[in-house]
Design an enzyme around this catalytic site. Structure first.
Site, short mmCIF file in Angstrom:
data_model
loop_
_atom_site.label_atom_id
_atom_site.label_comp_id
_atom_site.label_asym_id
_atom_site.label_seq_id
_atom_site.Cartn_x
_atom_site.Cartn_y
_atom_site.Cartn_z
N CYS A 28 46.11 132.83 -13.23
CA CYS A 28 45.49 132.44 -14.51
C CYS A 28 45.55 130.95 -14.84
CB CYS A 28 46.09 133.22 -15.69
SG CYS A 28 45.80 134.99 -15.63
N ASP A 29 46.34 130.17 -14.12
CA ASP A 29 46.42 128.74 -14.45
C ASP A 29 46.62 127.91 -13.18
OD1 ASP A 29 46.36 126.54 -16.12
OD2 ASP A 29 48.48 126.61 -16.60
N LEU A 30 45.80 128.18 -12.19
CA LEU A 30 45.90 127.45 -10.92
C LEU A 30 45.30 126.06 -11.08
CD1 LEU A 30 46.84 127.94 -7.97
CD2 LEU A 30 44.46 128.49 -7.43
N ASN A 72 50.42 122.62 -10.69
CA ASN A 72 51.18 123.85 -10.47
C ASN A 72 51.36 124.16 -8.99
OD1 ASN A 72 51.69 124.40 -13.14
ND2 ASN A 72 49.90 125.71 -13.42
#
Length: 252
Positions: A88-90, A94
């Protein structure tokens, strides 16, 4: 005395080995091409005796390898579990690199687990603008294909050195639209210049061909239509093929 003799034997053996080593002579022009005209982006370090540069083609082995590591992580999350996990937050921040330049996907703070009976779920928590898939913002719909979209944007950013949030990109012209405008004939207009020059004309042609394939892959991943996004296994197959080609070029 025994230690003294042994040391002499080792020294003699080392001298014999050194005498057999032949060092390839490299011209100034070859060094200039290999380092992209001694580009600062290829500079590894400086010492009292000179500077150490990395070959442009090695910078390209390395970038592809990092993106393969990220794709492997996504494959594990999406297909390696009884229930798929959506990150969900690539995004680049990260992805962590160790001392061997092996990439690891981190920060699962808003990750979602999909039940076996579902291919998507809904969320009120959004990822990072510029990397989140359109359906996240419009519908709050989370699926593994959303991670593929984010991966595609990362792929474009890695090889263009342009962030999707830069001022040059607006609602009318996104990073994805900018890249697609120039492909395939004008790939040099969008690719990071440090990746373009290699040792000879043959390498240059091969490098450009691989870069076109990589950027087209990024576009396939980040298409707005969910059903048209490429699967992570196909991504891995294409990137591994490119990596093999680059390794062959490097060994020549």
């Amino acid at each position: 005395m025994k230690r003294h003799r042994r040391k002499n034997v080792c020294s003699q053996h080392s001298n014999d080995l050194c005498a057999k080593i032949e060092h390839k002579k490299i011209s100034y022009q070859e060094l200039q091409r290999a380092t992209t005209d001694f580009c600062e982006g290829n500079l590894l370090g400086e010492g009292s005796y000179g500077s150490v540069y990395q070959r442009a083609i090695e910078i390209l082995l390395e970038s592809v390898s990092i993106m393969i590591d990220v794709a492997l992580a996504l494959e594990y999350l999406h297909d390696g579990q009884s229930e798929p996990v959506v990150h969900c937050d690539l995004k680049p921040s990260n992805v962590l690199l160790d001392e061997d330049m092996i990439a690891y996907v981190a920060d699962f703070g808003i990750a979602k687990i999909l039940a076996e009976t579902k291919t998507a779920t809904e969320t009120n928590t959004l990822g990072t603008l510029g990397y989140i898939a359109p359906e996240y913002g419009s519908e709050g719909r989370v699926s593994t294909t959303g991670d593929i979209y984010s991966y595609g944007i990362m792929l474009l950013e890695t090889f263009t050195r342009k962030k999707p949030t830069e001022e040059m990109f607006t609602d009318e012209r996104s990073l994805r639209q900018w890249v697609s405008t120039w492909l395939p004939d004008e790939v040099m207009e969008v690719v990071d210049s440090g990746l373009l020059r290699t040792q000879n004309e043959g390498d240059m042609v091969a490098t450009q061909s691989n870069l076109i394939t990589i950027l087209e892959l990024g576009l396939e991943c980040s298409t707005e239509l969910v059903a048209e996004r490429i699967q992570i296994k196909e991504v891995l197959g294409k990137l591994n093929k490119i990596k093999r080609q680059l390794l062959q070029n490097q060994s020549v």
